[in-house]
Write a protein that holds these residues in place. Structure first.
Motif, PDB file in Angstrom:
ATOM      1  N   ARG A 299       0.825  -1.205   0.000  1.00 17.88           N
ATOM      2  CA  ARG A 299       0.000   0.000   0.000  1.00 17.88           C
ATOM      3  C   ARG A 299       0.863   1.261   0.000  1.00 17.88           C
ATOM      4  O   ARG A 299       0.507   2.271  -0.577  1.00 17.88           O
ATOM      5  CB  ARG A 299      -0.907  -0.020   1.233  1.00 17.88           C
ATOM      6  N   HIS A 300       2.017   1.229   0.689  1.00 14.38           N
ATOM      7  CA  HIS A 300       2.859   2.421   0.814  1.00 14.38           C
ATOM      8  C   HIS A 300       4.030   2.371  -0.153  1.00 14.38           C
ATOM      9  O   HIS A 300       4.591   1.315  -0.422  1.00 14.38           O
ATOM     10  CB  HIS A 300       3.406   2.529   2.249  1.00 14.38           C
ATOM     11  N   TRP A 301       4.405   3.536  -0.641  1.00 13.88           N
ATOM     12  CA  TRP A 301       5.605   3.615  -1.462  1.00 13.88           C
ATOM     13  C   TRP A 301       6.822   3.614  -0.546  1.00 13.88           C
ATOM     14  O   TRP A 301       6.736   3.918   0.637  1.00 13.88           O
ATOM     15  CB  TRP A 301       5.580   4.863  -2.329  1.00 13.88           C
ATOM     16  N   SER A 302       7.953   3.281  -1.117  1.00 11.10           N
ATOM     17  CA  SER A 302       9.189   3.198  -0.350  1.00 11.10           C
ATOM     18  C   SER A 302      10.151   4.289  -0.785  1.00 11.10           C
ATOM     19  O   SER A 302      10.184   4.681  -1.948  1.00 11.10           O
ATOM     20  CB  SER A 302       9.839   1.832  -0.567  1.00 11.10           C
ATOM     21  N   ALA A 303      10.931   4.794   0.168  1.00 10.94           N
ATOM     22  CA  ALA A 303      11.961   5.785  -0.137  1.00 10.94           C
ATOM     23  C   ALA A 303      13.300   5.123  -0.425  1.00 10.94           C
ATOM     24  O   ALA A 303      14.328   5.783  -0.465  1.00 10.94           O
ATOM     25  CB  ALA A 303      12.103   6.770   1.018  1.00 10.94           C
ATOM     26  N   VAL A 304      13.294   3.816  -0.602  1.00  8.56           N
ATOM     27  CA  VAL A 304      14.502   3.068  -0.939  1.00  8.56           C
ATOM     28  C   VAL A 304      14.212   2.198  -2.151  1.00  8.56           C
ATOM     29  O   VAL A 304      13.182   1.542  -2.215  1.00  8.56           O
ATOM     30  CB  VAL A 304      14.973   2.179   0.239  1.00  8.56           C
ATOM     31  N   ILE A 305      15.114   2.223  -3.128  1.00  4.36           N
ATOM     32  CA  ILE A 305      15.032   1.318  -4.269  1.00  4.36           C
ATOM     33  C   ILE A 305      16.097   0.243  -4.096  1.00  4.36           C
ATOM     34  O   ILE A 305      17.272   0.552  -3.887  1.00  4.36           O
ATOM     35  CB  ILE A 305      15.241   2.053  -5.601  1.00  4.36           C
ATOM     36  N   HIS A 306      15.712  -0.999  -4.170  1.00  6.93           N
ATOM     37  CA  HIS A 306      16.653  -2.107  -4.064  1.00  6.93           C
ATOM     38  C   HIS A 306      17.159  -2.432  -5.465  1.00  6.93           C
ATOM     39  O   HIS A 306      16.565  -3.221  -6.194  1.00  6.93           O
ATOM     40  CB  HIS A 306      15.976  -3.309  -3.407  1.00  6.93           C
ATOM     41  N   TRP A 307      18.249  -1.786  -5.820  1.00  5.59           N
ATOM     42  CA  TRP A 307      18.755  -1.849  -7.190  1.00  5.59           C
ATOM     43  C   TRP A 307      19.098  -3.269  -7.618  1.00  5.59           C
ATOM     44  O   TRP A 307      18.986  -3.602  -8.807  1.00  5.59           O
ATOM     45  CB  TRP A 307      19.988  -0.947  -7.316  1.00  5.59           C
ATOM     46  N   GLU A 308      19.501  -4.110  -6.657  1.00  6.57           N
ATOM     47  CA  GLU A 308      19.870  -5.483  -7.026  1.00  6.57           C
ATOM     48  C   GLU A 308      18.660  -6.295  -7.506  1.00  6.57           C
ATOM     49  O   GLU A 308      18.815  -7.352  -8.112  1.00  6.57           O
ATOM     50  CB  GLU A 308      20.530  -6.189  -5.836  1.00  6.57           C
ATOM     51  N   GLN A 309      17.451  -5.771  -7.244  1.00 10.82           N
ATOM     52  CA  GLN A 309      16.238  -6.469  -7.666  1.00 10.82           C
ATOM     53  C   GLN A 309      15.729  -6.022  -9.038  1.00 10.82           C
ATOM     54  O   GLN A 309      14.742  -6.546  -9.534  1.00 10.82           O
ATOM     55  CB  GLN A 309      15.130  -6.250  -6.627  1.00 10.82           C
ATOM     56  N   LEU A 310      16.413  -5.039  -9.646  1.00 17.15           N
ATOM     57  CA  LEU A 310      16.009  -4.557 -10.975  1.00 17.15           C
ATOM     58  C   LEU A 310      16.582  -5.461 -12.050  1.00 17.15           C
ATOM     59  O   LEU A 310      17.772  -5.780 -12.049  1.00 17.15           O
ATOM     60  CB  LEU A 310      16.492  -3.122 -11.198  1.00 17.15           C
ATOM     61  N   ARG A 311      15.751  -5.841 -13.004  1.00 19.95           N
ATOM     62  CA  ARG A 311      16.164  -6.714 -14.100  1.00 19.95           C
ATOM     63  C   ARG A 311      15.569  -6.213 -15.418  1.00 19.95           C
ATOM     64  O   ARG A 311      14.538  -5.552 -15.430  1.00 19.95           O
ATOM     65  CB  ARG A 311      15.661  -8.150 -13.872  1.00 19.95           C
ATOM     66  N   ALA A 312      16.215  -6.566 -16.496  1.00 21.16           N
ATOM     67  CA  ALA A 312      15.689  -6.381 -17.854  1.00 21.16           C
ATOM     68  C   ALA A 312      15.179  -4.966 -18.098  1.00 21.16           C
ATOM     69  O   ALA A 312      14.020  -4.742 -18.435  1.00 21.16           O
ATOM     70  CB  ALA A 312      14.573  -7.395 -18.127  1.00 21.16           C
ATOM     71  N   VAL A 313      16.057  -3.987 -17.914  1.00 20.65           N
ATOM     72  CA  VAL A 313      15.682  -2.587 -18.110  1.00 20.65           C
ATOM     73  C   VAL A 313      15.687  -2.263 -19.608  1.00 20.65           C
ATOM     74  O   VAL A 313      16.723  -2.359 -20.264  1.00 20.65           O
ATOM     75  CB  VAL A 313      16.646  -1.647 -17.357  1.00 20.65           C
ATOM     76  N   GLU A 314      14.512  -1.873 -20.137  1.00 21.12           N
ATOM     77  CA  GLU A 314      14.377  -1.565 -21.557  1.00 21.12           C
ATOM     78  C   GLU A 314      13.809  -0.162 -21.741  1.00 21.12           C
ATOM     79  O   GLU A 314      12.855   0.207 -21.059  1.00 21.12           O
ATOM     80  CB  GLU A 314      13.426  -2.558 -22.236  1.00 21.12           C
ATOM     81  N   PRO A 315      14.346   0.642 -22.671  1.00 18.19           N
ATOM     82  CA  PRO A 315      13.806   1.983 -22.910  1.00 18.19           C
ATOM     83  C   PRO A 315      12.385   1.916 -23.462  1.00 18.19           C
ATOM     84  O   PRO A 315      12.070   1.068 -24.294  1.00 18.19           O
ATOM     85  CB  PRO A 315      14.766   2.578 -23.949  1.00 18.19           C
ATOM     86  N   VAL A 316      11.532   2.829 -22.964  1.00 21.27           N
ATOM     87  CA  VAL A 316      10.159   2.934 -23.461  1.00 21.27           C
ATOM     88  C   VAL A 316       9.947   4.256 -24.181  1.00 21.27           C
ATOM     89  O   VAL A 316       9.330   4.323 -25.236  1.00 21.27           O
ATOM     90  CB  VAL A 316       9.146   2.790 -22.305  1.00 21.27           C
ATOM     91  N   GLY A 317      10.457   5.339 -23.602  1.00 29.32           N
ATOM     92  CA  GLY A 317      10.290   6.653 -24.213  1.00 29.32           C
ATOM     93  C   GLY A 317      11.083   7.694 -23.457  1.00 29.32           C
ATOM     94  O   GLY A 317      11.598   7.443 -22.363  1.00 29.32           O
TER      95      GLY A 317
END
Length: 338
Positions: free
Chosen positions: A51-69
């Protein structure tokens, strides 16, 4: 550097009241491996659907980053985060006005703690970006739900598919419901237009791009001379006359923009032609509005009622416009017509 922004401005009340946040000199401070903001440890590993947004991004959990626009605001990517598809937005630094860039970044989070079917949900945000993900022109990153790559702008002007009456009525109702929810929480979007309304794979409209938004005080208005107005931009074709005249900001500015957007849905044409400065002057001085008489879509019973509603939405005086909540029964009435 801008003055520190209080944590109460960034986190939902039910989070920050019960938390020892420790030292935090300014949420704008950059760190190389994460955000300078701190949130409760038990919330750091909440699922993406939290329900709540986080002020921390866990970069190690990011995968398959593709440009959209990409655009003047920065760049958007499609990615996977904790196994779920998300949108990653890197907010661009404006070299001419760095303060406005920061204000725009934090404005993106005005609705971050809110959850509604017609508003793009913020998952996490941070000003600290690891080198592998960041660049010198980026001041921060926002993770959001991935709605899709289609905007209302593309559907109106770029696609050959039909926008039947039931469809544009449903779209306009989606936008009105989103605005009603935002305004109930004293948030004004200030850049409602087809390009800032995304259309999901379920054909649901969601309001996006809050970089021009404002959180209003209890008076439900913000003076044009307020420091918070320094970052407000918006699109000139959808700006209410009171904003062009430098008067106070209220939720009724969004209603004006909604009216222009609804007209575009109906006609699939640009609202104005000609020189930008001429349009700005004519909107204020001569009550210039998109044409209703020249379009056959306004000649049916539903079209005539819709034309009347548009006239109320883009009234020159903000007090004469309906609220977003008042729009809803009118749109329901239009939908009920056969």
């Amino acid at each position: 550097m801008p003055s520190p922004i209080p944590v109460s401005r960034l986190l939902p009340r039910d989070v920050y009241l019960s938390v020892d946040l420790g030292t935090c000199s300014s949420p704008l401070t950059k760190f190389s491996h994460g955000s300078s903001l701190q949130v409760p440890a038990q919330r750091l590993y909440d699922k993406v659907s939290s329900r709540h947004w986080s002020a921390v991004i866990h970069w190690e959990q990011l995968r398959a980053v593709e440009p959209v626009g990409s655009g003047g605001f920065g760049s958007v990517y499609k990615a996977e985060y904790f196994g779920e598809t998300v949108a990653l937005k890197k907010v661009k630094k404006c070299t001419k006005n760095k303060l406005a860039s920061w204000q725009s970044f934090w404005a993106e989070l005005n609705a971050a703690h809110l959850r509604h079917a017609n508003i793009v949900r913020v998952i996490a945000a941070t000003t600290g970006v690891p080198e592998v993900f960041g660049d010198e022109s980026s001041i921060g990153t926002i993770l959001m739900e991935f709605v899709g790559s289609r905007s209302l702008q593309q559907l109106i002007y770029g696609d050959a598919e039909q926008l039947a009456e039931d469809r544009w009525l449903r779209y306009s109702s989606d936008i009105a419901h989103g605005l009603s929810f935002l305004h109930a929480h004293r948030i004004v979007h200030l850049d409602i237009k087809p390009a800032n309304v995304l259309v999901s794979s379920e054909d649901v409209c969601k309001i996006a791009d809050f970089g021009c938004s404002l959180k209003l005080d209890g008076t439900c208005e913000v003076s044009a001379t307020s420091p918070r107005m320094s970052h407000v931009c918006g699109t000139y074709t959808h700006r209410a006359p009171e904003l062009l005249k430098g008067e106070a900001v209220s939720p009724k500015a969004d209603i004006f923009a909604f009216g222009i957007t609804l007209w575009q849905l109906l006609t699939r044409e640009p609202p104005y032609s000609g020189d930008r400065q001429h349009v700005l002057y004519a909107v204020v001085a001569h009550n210039l509005r998109p044409s209703i008489q020249q379009h056959h879509v306004f000649r049916s019973e539903r079209g005539r009622l819709c034309g009347t509603l548009l006239g109320r939405c883009w009234a020159g005086e903000a007090r004469c416009r309906p609220s977003a909540q008042e729009l809803l029964p009118h749109l329901e009435q239009l939908s009920a017509l056969t």
